[in-house]
Design a protein around this motif. Sequence first.
Motif, mmCIF file in Angstrom:
data_model
loop_
_atom_site.group_PDB
_atom_site.id
_atom_site.type_symbol
_atom_site.label_atom_id
_atom_site.label_comp_id
_atom_site.label_asym_id
_atom_site.label_seq_id
_atom_site.Cartn_x
_atom_site.Cartn_y
_atom_site.Cartn_z
ATOM 1 N N ASN A 69 44.893 13.322 12.294
ATOM 2 C CA ASN A 69 43.469 13.419 12.663
ATOM 3 C C ASN A 69 43.090 12.522 13.832
ATOM 4 O OD1 ASN A 69 40.844 14.372 12.409
ATOM 5 N ND2 ASN A 69 40.253 12.757 10.972
ATOM 6 N N ARG A 90 41.641 11.724 17.291
ATOM 7 C CA ARG A 90 40.767 12.453 18.211
ATOM 8 C C ARG A 90 41.093 12.082 19.648
ATOM 9 N NH1 ARG A 90 34.669 10.014 18.566
ATOM 10 N NH2 ARG A 90 35.220 7.843 18.828
ATOM 11 N N ARG A 128 44.061 17.746 13.831
ATOM 12 C CA ARG A 128 42.753 17.902 14.453
ATOM 13 C C ARG A 128 43.007 18.539 15.818
ATOM 14 N NH1 ARG A 128 38.180 14.159 14.163
ATOM 15 N NH2 ARG A 128 36.778 14.504 15.914
ATOM 16 N N ASP A 161 32.506 19.635 20.071
ATOM 17 C CA ASP A 161 32.151 19.247 18.706
ATOM 18 C C ASP A 161 32.002 20.471 17.812
ATOM 19 O OD1 ASP A 161 32.108 16.521 19.246
ATOM 20 O OD2 ASP A 161 30.054 16.626 20.016
ATOM 21 N N ASP A 176 33.616 24.147 15.858
ATOM 22 C CA ASP A 176 34.626 24.321 14.807
ATOM 23 C C ASP A 176 35.695 25.336 15.211
ATOM 24 O OD1 ASP A 176 35.642 23.454 12.417
ATOM 25 O OD2 ASP A 176 34.567 24.933 11.197
ATOM 26 N N GLN A 187 35.083 20.277 13.531
ATOM 27 C CA GLN A 187 34.177 20.106 12.380
ATOM 28 C C GLN A 187 34.938 20.213 11.060
ATOM 29 O OE1 GLN A 187 31.024 22.936 12.933
ATOM 30 N NE2 GLN A 187 30.178 21.849 14.704
ATOM 31 N N GLU A 238 36.687 16.997 10.486
ATOM 32 C CA GLU A 238 35.749 15.966 10.003
ATOM 33 C C GLU A 238 35.441 16.165 8.514
ATOM 34 O OE1 GLU A 238 34.406 13.391 11.531
ATOM 35 O OE2 GLU A 238 35.128 13.717 13.573
ATOM 36 N N ARG A 239 35.257 17.417 8.117
ATOM 37 C CA ARG A 239 34.940 17.707 6.705
ATOM 38 C C ARG A 239 36.106 17.348 5.797
ATOM 39 N NH1 ARG A 239 33.453 23.074 8.360
ATOM 40 N NH2 ARG A 239 31.410 22.871 9.323
ATOM 41 N N SER A 255 38.470 15.224 6.419
ATOM 42 C CA SER A 255 38.637 13.775 6.430
ATOM 43 C C SER A 255 37.642 13.107 5.473
ATOM 44 C CB SER A 255 38.439 13.248 7.856
ATOM 45 O OG SER A 255 38.651 11.861 7.889
ATOM 46 N N ALA A 256 36.391 13.565 5.516
ATOM 47 C CA ALA A 256 35.361 12.983 4.645
ATOM 48 C C ALA A 256 35.683 13.249 3.177
ATOM 49 C CB ALA A 256 33.993 13.560 5.008
#
Length: 458
Positions: free
Chosen positions: A152, A154, A191, A197, A199, A223, A226-227, A229-230
Amino acid sequence: MLPPASETAPARDVRPAVAARPELAQALLDRGLGERRAYGMLVELLEVAPKRLAGSPGYEAAARWAERTMQDIGLANVRMEPVMAPHWERGDPERASARLADGSALELSACALGGSPAGSVTAPAVELNGLAALAELEAAGGSLQGRIVFLNQRMNPAARSSFQAYGGAAGQRTRGPALAAKLGAVGVVIRSLSSADDDVPHTGMTRFEDAGPKIPALALGVQSAERLSAALAAGKVESVTLETHCRELADREQWNVVGEIAGSKWPEEVVVLGAHLDAWETGDGAHDDGAGCTHVLEAARLLLACGVAPLRTVRVVLFANEENGLAGGRGYAEAHAGEAHFVLIESDSGGGTPRGLGLSVDEHVLERLRPAGAPLAAIAAERVSGGGGGADIGPMAERAGAPEGSLSVDDTRYFDLHHSANDVLESVHPRQLELGAVVLAYWAAVLADLGPGELSYN
Ligand SMILES: [Zn+2]
């Protein structure tokens, strides 16, 4: 004791600056901007062959189109030069999702990386920050047995150029999956190498070792990354499922397409204008590298239309298979090993507003060339900077010991689109594209007419 500097420094050949050619710049701008043929060519290419990865029917259609277009433009010695290229197919659409602790599924926007095998795996996932973290794990004797690895990293938004940001993170795509597989992983998601930014996933080549394990490897939209990862950080992910249907087929004959304007004084010395004709099939390759193809074709057309008779031969080369193998660049270097290459210039940075020329030569040579760029200040494209080159021209430049360079363009938005479904005609602006062709034509004429040794003297 050290001798005085004057005794150790090599005598520097002080030559006059290369002269600007304002009338040529005017003629190229008038004709280029007035006729806008670059964009017309791009429209044609994307109609004839929107999907043109090596080995596909689209690549052959693109090559035939390129051959026809070179003939129409009036180039000499137009030919298709065969090379053997890899043939990889994506197959049916890929899928990626995560199963969450509450029983729900998190659908992830994903596309397989070029070189990924087919496979269907479900496994617990572990997130790492790119190739460096993977290499650290390897050095520490760690294992990823039975895991799906999520790389992941960036692209660094503080990098000074988009290409630097891309280069800094690209290892997780090109080499991450092979290393993860070596450490026991059963699948990889990365990623996307994207500066957007949104998807939309961005594909690209990943390289497995011939004898090593191969595992499904996919890119996630930013996106989705990010989801995921969260959700991982919150301990909510039970497993990740990946499904790919890719195929690696036998190598196929493909073609570099070549045409020339014969040199009027030193025809045996070549100035190459190169771009790559193949493209990832996630989008239509409008910027990567349809723009480059039309830059070099239109540059050659403009030179002929403006009655320019370059002293050296200007050779347009549309290379095969840049994206997943570089067979075109390598094949060209082999086929033309004995020929004198004065300089090779590539356009493979998209169709953005041109800034100037990048050239991998010594600073004092750049210094001499800069005054020649002055007429391009009218369109803010007079910059002559160090560095520059291209994947396709690299093998020949190395073999010939010739300098390489590239058309510099504004790359601010390039990696928003690169290798993604958004790299389509609508993302290219006709005027920006045409200006790129004009700048390339101008420098092709200037470089082709330089005196002997003028790019390599000390
Ligand atoms: Zn490219």
